[in-house]
Design an enzyme around this catalytic site. Structure first.
Site, PDB file in Angstrom:
ATOM      1  CG  HIS A  36      -2.015   0.956   1.199  1.00 53.32           C
ATOM      2  ND1 HIS A  36      -1.816   2.318   1.210  1.00 53.32           N
ATOM      3  CD2 HIS A  36      -3.353   0.773   1.145  1.00 53.32           C
ATOM      4  CE1 HIS A  36      -3.002   2.919   1.166  1.00 53.32           C
ATOM      5  NE2 HIS A  36      -3.942   2.009   1.128  1.00 53.32           N
TER       6      HIS A  36
ATOM      7  NE  ARG B 167      -2.635   7.695  -1.704  1.00 53.52           N
ATOM      8  CZ  ARG B 167      -2.719   6.540  -2.328  1.00 53.52           C
ATOM      9  NH1 ARG B 167      -2.638   6.505  -3.647  1.00 53.52           N
ATOM     10  NH2 ARG B 167      -2.874   5.406  -1.676  1.00 53.52           N
TER      11      ARG B 167
HETATM   12  O1  MEZ Z   1      -9.153  -1.947  -0.165  1.00 54.45           O
HETATM   13  C1  MEZ Z   1      -8.285  -1.497   0.589  1.00 54.45           C
HETATM   14  O2  MEZ Z   1      -7.184  -2.021   0.687  1.00 54.45           O
HETATM   15  C2  MEZ Z   1      -8.556  -0.256   1.336  1.00 54.45           C
HETATM   16  C3  MEZ Z   1      -9.945   0.200   1.364  1.00 54.45           C
HETATM   17  C4  MEZ Z   1      -7.549   0.394   1.894  1.00 54.45           C
HETATM   18  C5  MEZ Z   1      -7.512   1.832   2.194  1.00 54.45           C
HETATM   19  O3  MEZ Z   1      -6.631   2.500   1.683  1.00 54.45           O
HETATM   20  O4  MEZ Z   1      -8.343   2.334   2.928  1.00 54.45           O
END
Ligand code: MEZ
Length: 534
Positions: A319, A339
């Protein structure tokens, strides 16, 4: 040498350029640019971090080295020591995992009128579903359609997903939202009751439904209540450590282990569903993680040893915006919703270096490039990071937006003296999601008869990169379907006889023949820094 005063000083550069940066519309990268970027900077392309499997269904396939060690590890049991003749539990559908997929599965199996039972190594709800923040996708607005959702998801996953699974994901999405809403999930809504939807990286329509920035916790709360209110048995603090087969190779239950006493038990079942979640706590390549404590790839090991095939397990999601600072929350998720609401990624010079809503693999790679090759990162006590200019949100949408739309973020940073309404925050990619998993059909079937899989442990739905909000969706859609199909199969299956663990002996023999000894015992169950569970 890193100093907080220095950080504050650097943050001033971001503040000075905020008004200008807020108006910028950074261009999207071309397909060629993305390709080069990914190959150069994405961790999936670090060949030295992967190994080739020497035994099992995926022999010859590439997986992260730590995962190879577990997939080719030693069982926690000697099959000869387990008495299969007198099961401790007897059920129709045995569900391994108490997260969003396992709970949705249990509810639908219960609806189908069969006996379902959840076994979970921690407690129901201790799962990545609980940790999801930004929302859940569904094309249920007039300007959108499942077909457009399909194009976004399939393209975002580099066209590597199984088309029939993506189709199921997107076509059943609107009903998933309706189902959750009726169960009691408190989605964000306008005054007239219309669901509020926002963009996520790689979405061409606003289809992210949310409950503030704790969408997963709200969904998990609702599912857990539903499971418990229905009286579906939940055996907690008990892990499944091997799948049991019958003499015809059909899944027929699992060997269970009490996490505290280490006592072994046997659960016999007509069908078994693996819904154990992901692998963030493997900390591949030394990354921190946004994942739940129990995310240790257990389901992949259980399935693999029983004869299931895996797919796309060489691709992980980092992420883009894990917390880069402060230490106490290093790697914790900073939701993509930040974002979506307009905050931009900014380097040490106060430059917006990319469009913040590129897909996650591209965004993570850009941040890594900024902090390495371009040397435009900000040094902290934990390494390099880039700015995420959160005050931009209130600047764009008006004061109070942060408080209203992302209160969990405000609180998380506030605890450490950082007011995200006034100061930018530091972010760096964190290990977030297992893009692949156990290969399933569009009926959740694995290669092993009567063995099903759902949720993050299943592969083929997201290809080689998942879009925001398609994971909460996946656990609901494929969790529910697993319950429906596993229940239907259970109804036509007699109580299994002649249970066996002979496949473990066979697997051990294969390992020996291949000369593989990884020195690891698996499934891992808890992270390497947990209290010893051996
Ligand atoms: O689907 C995801 O991983 C999610 C909703 C994460 C996020 O950034 O909030």
């Amino acid at each position: 040498m890193y100093k907080i005063d220095k950080l504050n000083e650097l943050a001033k550069v971001v503040a000075e350029k905020r008004e200008y940066n807020a108006k910028l519309e950074p261009r999207r990268m071309t397909a060629e640019e993305k390709d080069v970027l990914l190959k150069t900077f994405h961790p999936d392309y670090r060949e030295d971090q992967f190994s080739v499997l020497e035994v099992g269904e995926n022999k010859g396939g590439k997986v992260p080295t730590q995962l190879a060690e577990l997939l080719q590890g030693k069982s926690r049991i000697n099959p000869a020591d387990v008495d299969l003749s007198n099961p401790d539990y007897d059920t129709d559908v045995l569900i391994i995992g108490g997260g969003g997929a396992g709970s949705s599965c249990a509810i639908e199996a219960d609806n189908a009128g069969v006996k379902a039972m959840i076994v979970t190594k921690l407690r129901i709800g201790d799962a990545n579903t609980m940790m999801a923040e930004g929302g859940i996708q569904a094309a249920d607005k007039p300007n959108d359609s499942p077909a457009i959702h399909y194009v976004d998801a399939f393209g975002g996953g580099h066209f590597a997903a199984k088309p029939e699974l993506v189709k199921k994901l997107v076509t059943e999405a609107p009903d998933a939202i309706r189902w959750l809403n009726e169960l009691g999930v408190e989605f964000d809504k306008d005054a007239d009751g219309t669901m509020i939807t926002t963009h996520g990286g790689g979405t061409s329509r606003k289809r992210m439904h949310a409950a503030k920035d704790y969408s997963g916790a709200e969904i998990m709360r609702t599912l857990r209540d539903e499971v418990l209110n229905r009286g579906i048995p939940v055996i907690d603090f008990t892990s499944a450590i091997e799948i049991i087969l019958d003499e015809n190779g059909k899944a027929s239950g699992a060997v269970l282990m009490n996490m505290e006493t280490k006592e072994l038990m046997v659960a016999r079942a007509k069908t078994v569903v693996i819904a154990t979640g992901g692998a963030g706590r493997m900390h591949y390549q030394g990354f921190p993680t946004s994942n739940h404590y129990g995310a240790t790839a257990d389901g992949l090991v259980l399935g693999y040893r029983a004869g299931a095939k895996l797919r796309d397990v060489d691709t992980l999601q980092y992420h883009p915006t894990g917390t880069g600072y402060p230490e106490q929350i290093f790697g914790a998720l900073v939701t993509e919703k930040v974002r979506s609401l307009g905050a931009k990624l900014v380097n040490i010079d106060g430059e917006v270096f990319m469009n913040p809503l590129e897909t996650r693999d591209v965004t993570a790679s850009s941040i890594i490039r900024e902090c390495t090759a371009r040397d435009k990162g900000i040094e902290t006590s934990l390494g390099k990071a880039v700015w995420l200019d959160t005050p931009m949100i209130d600047l764009i949408h008006g004061e109070g937006t942060i408080e209203k739309r992302i209160p969990a973020m405000l609180r998380m940073f506030g605890k450490y003296g950082i007011d995200i309404r006034k100061e930018p925050i530091l972010v760096f990619p964190t290990l977030h999601y297992q893009n692949g998993g156990i290969d399933i059909t569009d009926k959740n079937e694995t290669k092993v008869e009567n063995l099903f899989a759902a949720g993050e442990v299943a592969g083929g739905i997201h290809g080689r990169n998942r879009l925001m909000g398609n994971s909460l969706l996946d656990v609901i859609v494929f969790g529910r379907n697993a319950g429906i199909y596993a229940a239907a199969k259970a109804k036509e299956t007699a109580t299994p006889e002649n249970l066996t663990l002979e496949h473990i002996n066979k697997f051990n023999a294969e390992l020996e023949e291949a000369g593989v000894n990884t020195g690891k015992v698996s499934p891992m169950l808890l992270p390497h820094y947990a209290r010893d569970v051996k």
